[in-house]
Scaffold this motif. Structure first.
Motif, short mmCIF file in Angstrom:
data_model
loop_
_atom_site.label_atom_id
_atom_site.label_comp_id
_atom_site.label_asym_id
_atom_site.label_seq_id
_atom_site.Cartn_x
_atom_site.Cartn_y
_atom_site.Cartn_z
N SER A 1 0.81 -1.21 0.00
CA SER A 1 0.00 0.00 0.00
C SER A 1 0.84 1.26 0.00
CB SER A 1 -0.93 0.00 1.21
OG SER A 1 -0.17 -0.02 2.39
N LEU B 1 6.26 -3.41 1.64
CA LEU B 1 5.51 -3.84 2.81
C LEU B 1 4.03 -4.00 2.46
CD1 LEU B 1 5.66 -4.29 5.94
CD2 LEU B 1 4.92 -1.92 6.15
N ASP C 1 7.83 3.42 5.23
CA ASP C 1 6.55 3.12 4.58
C ASP C 1 5.73 2.14 5.41
OD1 ASP C 1 5.42 4.21 2.24
OD2 ASP C 1 7.12 3.51 1.05
N SER C 2 5.85 2.24 6.74
CA SER C 2 5.20 1.32 7.66
C SER C 2 4.25 2.08 8.56
CB SER C 2 6.26 0.62 8.51
OG SER C 2 5.70 -0.05 9.61
N PRO C 3 3.13 1.52 8.98
CA PRO C 3 2.62 0.21 8.59
C PRO C 3 1.86 0.30 7.27
CG PRO C 3 1.09 1.22 10.10
CD PRO C 3 2.21 2.20 9.93
N ALA C 4 1.52 -0.89 6.75
CA ALA C 4 0.57 -0.97 5.64
C ALA C 4 -0.77 -1.38 6.25
CB ALA C 4 1.04 -1.99 4.63
N PRO D 1 0.61 -5.24 8.42
CA PRO D 1 2.05 -5.56 8.41
C PRO D 1 2.85 -4.31 8.80
CG PRO D 1 1.01 -6.05 6.27
CD PRO D 1 0.04 -5.25 7.07
N PHE D 2 3.97 -4.53 9.48
CA PHE D 2 4.74 -3.37 9.95
C PHE D 2 6.21 -3.72 10.06
CE2 PHE D 2 5.69 -5.03 14.12
CZ PHE D 2 4.67 -5.95 14.32
N THR D 3 7.04 -2.69 9.97
CA THR D 3 8.47 -2.80 10.27
C THR D 3 8.95 -1.43 10.72
OG1 THR D 3 10.69 -3.28 9.41
CG2 THR D 3 9.03 -2.60 7.77
N ALA E 1 9.68 -6.50 12.82
CA ALA E 1 9.04 -6.95 11.58
C ALA E 1 7.93 -7.91 11.95
CB ALA E 1 10.05 -7.65 10.67
N GLY E 2 6.75 -7.70 11.38
CA GLY E 2 5.66 -8.60 11.73
C GLY E 2 4.33 -8.15 11.16
N ILE E 3 3.28 -8.73 11.72
CA ILE E 3 1.94 -8.42 11.25
C ILE E 3 0.98 -8.47 12.43
CG2 ILE E 3 1.32 -10.83 10.69
CD1 ILE E 3 -0.09 -9.63 8.14
#
Lengths: 193, 193, 193
Positions: free
Chosen positions: B24, B41, C15-18, C46-48, C64-66
């Motif tokens: 996104s 991401l 560019d986090s999170p999505a 999702p995020f980092t 890093a994860g969701i």
């Protein structure tokens, strides 16, 4: 090694599951006879349902997780399964947590195959289940009813709340009305909701 | 501590992987020169591939899991990698299970960076791998071939099926035809499929 | 049993999170007053983000994860939370890894409830954290700042890098400029990025 069983029941009041039709296979996305989506790799099923003890007399909390569809196996499943609405023979990879209110929770990872029993690994726990290790047997009763049997090490002696006599799994399995109504005498303390 | 290696090979007969382009990010979703989607991401890659032993003479079962794209690192990777079709330098967060038929299975969690080796943690196991702990080294051969080396504690002595002489990883790695054909002399009992 | 705390900060440069709006509930997908998407089961995040030590003087690496949205709980949260932009009271199921450069990493699984503290289980680790077991307390400061306190067993004695005096969590929490700038005196060796 200690064993106990719980029921996960979908009572259709949590907007669960969400069936996300992301499959990207290039053919047969839709059944030409019925117009129905064909399950395939890429589909995802996040879910959160009610958790009851094995006697169906105690509301424990909730489940929370996701099933990732890996493959559809046309033709698999017993005649009884094939009679169930919404049944399609699928293999999923699952990540989920079982929540037991103030007692804590247990997390797991592994296969869910809806036409046979599977074993998932216990990845850890919190609270009473803090040092939990072991496996959980997942028995699929219907697309909306599941029966889990945990075999764990590393935890203190199980309390009597989790070791009441188990109602054998059947399609008719339902929690007693007082537990469904969250009567405090029929819930774990601060049961997850 | 015991070590063994396995191959995950995509033989293009399981409709795997599903590349779900959910990214996104607000800019550069598409490469202006090629029109190709730019990994970022939000992208997700569920997969299920074939699992062979390190000698490439025994079909063990399958893999099943998901890679969650965390970040694209433009320019990273060796010249050899950059020559491979479909290679783009990406970091993923991965959740997966390796299935070994009647032997059981192993679950893991952690990084997959396709231009360098990574270590994932073993979150647990079932059957022979029931008390497994440790790590697995993930070596990316190509976008369709992967080589894993497990270093585990808590399991019984490895059977000879898993300790045959390893074929060194290369882009040409392929299972022997009998194993690809699932000849019973070249498969684990009830190999996952 | 050893304890240490870290900060996860979103500095808006990854560019986090999505926020993936996959919710499939049949009603109230959009707030009729504001037109905003209503969070529900099926949404995924999702995020980092950046990872700093508890003193906010050392860049450790990344997360890093969701987060998988399970349920929205209208009305929950303190007045302070409700003042925050983008706050909505949600329960997520989370899978994530904390990366500490050459030190290794820790993986976890469990609940994230953004209006109260939660405990996630540690599913394993790599490197220094190879035999890690235990739990992590997740304290939500704002939608972009998180404070984690690990309580672990199975690891060697914590190095002084991870046991510096902790800055108490607040909405103003920010890493020192040298750490933000990745000055080598303010980063772990080969900090994950």
């Amino acid at each position: 090694m200690q064993t106990f069983s719980v029921y996960e029941l979908n009572e259709f009041d949590r907007d669960s599951p969400a069936f996300l039709e992301f499959s990207s296979q290039t053919v047969n996305r839709v059944n030409p006879l019925t117009g129905a989506h064909v399950h395939a790799l890429g589909d995802q099923v996040p879910f959160t349902n009610k958790l009851y003890d094995g006697s169906l007399k105690l509301r424990l909390g909730i489940t929370a997780g996701i099933c990732l569809l890996m493959k559809n196996y046309p033709g698999m499943g017993t005649p009884e399964m094939k009679r169930q609405q919404f049944f399609t023979p699928d293999r999923y990879e699952t990540l989920m947590t079982w929540y037991f209110g103030d007692f804590g929770h247990i997390s797991g990872q592994g296969p869910f195959i809806n036409y046979q029993d599977t074993l998932m690994t216990i990845t850890g726990g919190v609270g009473f289940f803090r040092e939990a290790r072991g496996v959980v047997r997942l028995h699929n009763i219907s697309p909306f009813k599941f029966f889990y049997t945990f075999t764990l090490t590393g935890i203190p002696q199980l309390p009597k709340h989790l070791t009441a006599e188990v109602v054998p799994p059947s399609e008719d399995a339902a929690a007693v009305p007082e537990a469904v109504a969250c009567d405090p005498r029929f819930t774990l303390r601060n049961f997850s909701n």
